[in-house]
Motif scaffolding. Structure first.
Motif, short mmCIF file in Angstrom:
data_model
loop_
_atom_site.label_atom_id
_atom_site.label_comp_id
_atom_site.label_asym_id
_atom_site.label_seq_id
_atom_site.Cartn_x
_atom_site.Cartn_y
_atom_site.Cartn_z
N GLY A 43 0.84 -1.20 0.00
CA GLY A 43 0.00 0.00 0.00
C GLY A 43 0.87 1.25 0.00
O GLY A 43 2.03 1.21 0.43
N VAL A 44 0.32 2.35 -0.50
CA VAL A 44 1.04 3.63 -0.51
C VAL A 44 0.09 4.76 -0.12
O VAL A 44 -1.13 4.62 -0.24
N PHE A 45 0.66 5.87 0.33
CA PHE A 45 -0.17 7.03 0.63
C PHE A 45 0.63 8.31 0.45
O PHE A 45 1.86 8.32 0.48
N ARG A 59 -4.81 7.51 -0.53
CA ARG A 59 -4.27 6.20 -0.17
C ARG A 59 -4.68 5.14 -1.19
O ARG A 59 -5.80 5.16 -1.69
N VAL A 60 -3.74 4.24 -1.49
CA VAL A 60 -4.03 3.07 -2.34
C VAL A 60 -3.68 1.83 -1.53
O VAL A 60 -2.53 1.65 -1.12
N LYS A 61 -4.68 0.98 -1.29
CA LYS A 61 -4.47 -0.29 -0.60
C LYS A 61 -4.44 -1.40 -1.63
O LYS A 61 -5.13 -1.32 -2.65
N ARG A 85 -7.75 -3.86 -5.23
CA ARG A 85 -7.13 -2.54 -5.12
C ARG A 85 -8.20 -1.54 -4.71
O ARG A 85 -9.29 -1.50 -5.28
N THR A 86 -7.90 -0.76 -3.71
CA THR A 86 -8.85 0.21 -3.18
C THR A 86 -8.17 1.57 -3.10
O THR A 86 -7.06 1.68 -2.60
N ILE A 87 -8.86 2.58 -3.60
CA ILE A 87 -8.33 3.95 -3.57
C ILE A 87 -9.27 4.80 -2.74
O ILE A 87 -10.49 4.74 -2.92
#
Length: 95
Positions: A43-45, A59-61, A85-87
């Motif tokens: 994940g990134v943010f 955020r991208v999970k 993938r969740t944004i």
């Protein structure tokens, strides 16, 4: 389960980060005859501090859109898939 979080503040208003989660092999029953392998999620943010009390975060999970089994159920051998993938975008205001 192992988790790693990294953050970097290039300026006082911007924060960038990422996380890596590893989940090892799991068993669904007491006899250990039904199992599911391990998986990794990334994940990134990025967040931007608008003022002292307000922060906007993107955020991208599950960045790689990995298909994985989040949980297993006993004797029926049912598996419950994890989230794709969740944004999301959030606004956090403190007062």
């Amino acid at each position: 389960i192992a988790n790693l979080w990294l953050t970097w503040d290039p300026t006082s208003s911007i924060r960038l980060g990422g996380d890596l989660r590893h989940v090892g092999a799991r068993y669904a029953n007491n006899a250990n005859t039904i199992s599911e392998g391990s998986y990794n999620l990334l994940g990134v943010f990025a967040s931007y501090k608008l003022d002292r009390t307000t922060t906007l975060t993107f955020r991208v999970k599950n960045l790689t859109d990995k298909i994985y089994s989040e949980s297993l159920s006993g004797s029926g051998g049912m598996t419950y898939l994890g989230a794709p993938r969740t944004i999301d975008l959030s606004l956090n205001a403190r007062f």
